[in-house]
Design an enzyme around this catalytic site. Structure first.
Site, short mmCIF file in Angstrom:
data_model
loop_
_atom_site.label_atom_id
_atom_site.label_comp_id
_atom_site.label_asym_id
_atom_site.label_seq_id
_atom_site.Cartn_x
_atom_site.Cartn_y
_atom_site.Cartn_z
N ASP A 247 3.49 -4.16 8.02
CA ASP A 247 2.30 -3.33 7.89
C ASP A 247 1.12 -4.26 8.13
OD1 ASP A 247 0.06 -2.00 7.12
OD2 ASP A 247 0.77 -1.49 5.10
N LYS B 240 -10.01 -0.20 11.10
CA LYS B 240 -10.25 -1.37 10.24
C LYS B 240 -10.62 -2.60 11.06
CE LYS B 240 -6.95 0.06 6.68
NZ LYS B 240 -7.76 0.61 5.61
N GLN C 224 -4.07 -4.71 7.33
CA GLN C 224 -5.07 -5.70 6.90
C GLN C 224 -4.84 -7.06 7.56
OE1 GLN C 224 -7.60 -4.77 5.12
NE2 GLN C 224 -6.90 -2.92 4.10
N HIS D 17 0.87 -1.18 0.00
CA HIS D 17 0.00 0.00 0.00
C HIS D 17 0.91 1.24 0.00
CE1 HIS D 17 -2.67 2.98 1.97
NE2 HIS D 17 -3.68 2.23 1.57
N CYS E 56 -4.86 2.54 -3.53
CA CYS E 56 -3.58 3.03 -2.98
C CYS E 56 -2.44 2.04 -3.24
CB CYS E 56 -3.68 3.33 -1.49
SG CYS E 56 -4.84 4.64 -1.13
N1 7TS Z 1 -1.57 -0.51 4.82
C1 7TS Z 1 -2.51 -1.25 4.23
C2 7TS Z 1 -2.18 -2.65 3.80
C3 7TS Z 1 -3.79 -0.73 4.06
O1 7TS Z 1 -4.72 -1.47 3.49
C4 7TS Z 1 -4.06 0.59 4.48
C5 7TS Z 1 -5.40 1.24 4.23
C6 7TS Z 1 -3.05 1.30 5.11
C7 7TS Z 1 -1.81 0.73 5.26
C8 7TS Z 1 -3.26 2.66 5.66
O2 7TS Z 1 -4.15 2.61 6.73
P1 7TS Z 1 -4.53 3.96 7.48
O3 7TS Z 1 -5.50 3.52 8.52
O4 7TS Z 1 -3.28 4.51 8.02
O5 7TS Z 1 -5.15 4.84 6.44
N2 7TS Z 1 -6.13 0.65 3.18
C9 7TS Z 1 -7.25 1.16 2.62
C10 7TS Z 1 -7.94 0.47 1.62
O6 7TS Z 1 -7.62 -0.60 1.16
N3 7TS Z 1 -9.00 1.20 1.25
O7 7TS Z 1 -9.01 2.32 1.97
C11 7TS Z 1 -7.92 2.30 2.83
#
Ligand code: 7TS
Length: 419
Positions: A208, A234, A211, A132, A376
């Site tokens: 990371d 999430k 997910q 990502h 992303c």
């Molecule tokens: N890493 C992964 C694998 C992600 O899926 C996401 C967000 C992030 C980092 C960043 O997370 P945040 O909470 O810091 O924003 N992924 C997604 C998505 O798949 N659709 O919207 C956000």
């Protein structure tokens, strides 16, 4: 067609879970049932999490780590108890849990503090082609600041990481950053294979887990990850709160990220010493209510059972593969590993030449929420030759009825776009 018990009519546990999420009982403005298939973007929140936010603001709103009056002491105790819950959730020590805004901030914290102190020109940073942007761009910036070089573990055409050249990629490598689960394809990374080899090569490993933590049981000690980053929103928690796990010895050696109140030990006009980790990394007033509610979210997940969630998502993914395959003769293409055991509740696809945004709009008229776009992961999309994909993602509150609603929406799209 395989029928499992993954419907609320047949599975009382699933029915109880769905009833805990107020938003799922609320029809859309077109009077449709809300079919939420975008949990990879953010999850819905159970009543207990929402109530925890209300309780904090209605009953004991006060700043932490300073007041000696009753509600301030309660706020401090609940905030630190939530840290303990997060530590238990991933099998860490509570001093290894740093509150941050989200996974993105957690990764940036490591890049700025550990990265800027330990990387030199000529060192290598190893990523994967599935990352990502949040686990890519901070490392690009670090590489530009330090003169380090970026390398990538390749992914094959189904989005599975290819480890054939791992030893060569690890040669001269100081840091490996790897997503636990791909948000675009659902692929589960082979952390058990990568982490020991990275350590043997002398590299520190940042996972990371944005997910991963919501869907898989995470044991940072068993994984032997050096850092593990994830977001509350999430995994049933609020937005604006996340966690960076770091091994204690590494955290102790790292400089602070932000400077200010609450992260200090002693301050003089020209100098200061800092608190011990994790507080050293938590400058200023923390996101108190959201941290406490994140703790409640982990209570909820533990209560349902991470193994139950994994099995539920596996069964739903298998059922979704079956329903989506009905559209393959009309040009539907499913991306990523076609194996529910190798993925974690995410399916990316395209339907003939219908643009994913048009598809998502048609599905929306039926109350079905999916994400369309590059998710992303622009470099991965370019590598695969896709301009965009449609993505359905599942969580504990989804059912076979949701998959059927997706299929019915695709049937409608097939008529509208004549495919
Ligand atoms: N890493 C992964 C694998 C992600 O899926 C996401 C967000 C992030 C980092 C960043 O997370 P945040 O909470 O810091 O924003 N992924 C997604 C998505 O798949 N659709 O919207 C956000």
């Amino acid at each position: 067609m395989t029928q499992t018990l993954r419907t609320p009519a047949l599975d009382p546990k699933l029915a109880r879970i769905i009833a805990d999420f107020p938003i799922l009982a609320r029809p859309t403005s077109r009077g449709k049932r809300l079919v939420y298939l975008d949990s990879a973007a953010t999850s819905q929140k159970p009543r207990a999490v929402i109530q925890a936010l209300v309780d904090y603001y209605e009953q004991y709103n006060a700043n932490i780590h300073r007041g000696v009056y009753e509600i301030a002491e309660r706020a401090t105790a609940e905030f630190e108890a939530a840290r303990g819950k997060l530590a238990r959730f991933i099998n860490a020590d509570m001093h290894e849990i740093i509150w941050v805004r989200n996974a993105t901030e957690a990764i940036n914290l490591v890049a700025y503090t550990w990265g800027s102190t330990n990387l030199r020109a000529g060192d290598a940073i190893l990523l994967t082609e599935l990352e990502h942007h949040s686990d890519l761009v901070p490392w690009q910036a670090l590489a530009q600041r330090t003169g380090a070089q970026l390398r990538f573990i390749p992914a094959d055409e189904r989005g599975v990481l290819v480890l054939d050249d791992l030893d060569a990629l690890l040669d001269g490598c100081k840091l490996v950053a790897i997503g636990h689960v791909s948000n675009t394809l659902g692929t589960i990374a082979p952390l058990d294979a990568v982490i020991p080899r990275a350590h043997a090569a002398g590299a520190v490993v940042v996972v990371d887990g944005a997910q991963g933590a919501p869907h898989l049981r995470v044991d940072v000690k068993a994984l032997d990850a050096d850092f593990y980053a994830f977001s509350g929103h999430k995994m049933l928690g609020p937005t604006g709160i996340g966690v960076l796990y770091g091994k204690r010895a590494l955290l102790q050696a790292m400089p602070p990220f932000d400077y200010g109140g609450d992260m200090i030990h002693r301050v003089e006009y020209r100098d200061a010493t800092f608190a011990e980790p994790p507080w050293k990394f938590e400058a200023g007033t923390s996101n108190i209510a959201d941290a406490i509610a994140f703790g409640v979210a982990t209570d909820y997940l533990e209560n349902v059972g991470m193994d139950w969630i994994r099995e539920h998502e596996r069964a739903l993914t298998a059922y979704a593969f079956e329903r989506l395959s009905e559209f393959e003769p009309r040009g539907l293409a499913i991306y990523g590993p076609r194996d529910p055991a190798a993925t974690s509740g995410v399916i990316s696809f395209n339907f003939a030449d219908v643009h994913p945004h048009d598809l998502a709009s048609i599905l929306d008229t039926e109350g079905v929420c999916i994400r369309a776009g590059h998710h992303c992961t622009m470099p991965l999309m370019n590598k695969m030759g896709w301009s965009a994909t449609a993505r359905a993602s599942f969580y504990l509150y989804n059912s076979e009825a949701d998959v059927d609603a997706l299929a019915a929406g695709l049937e409608k799209a097939s008529k509208v776009f004549k495919v």
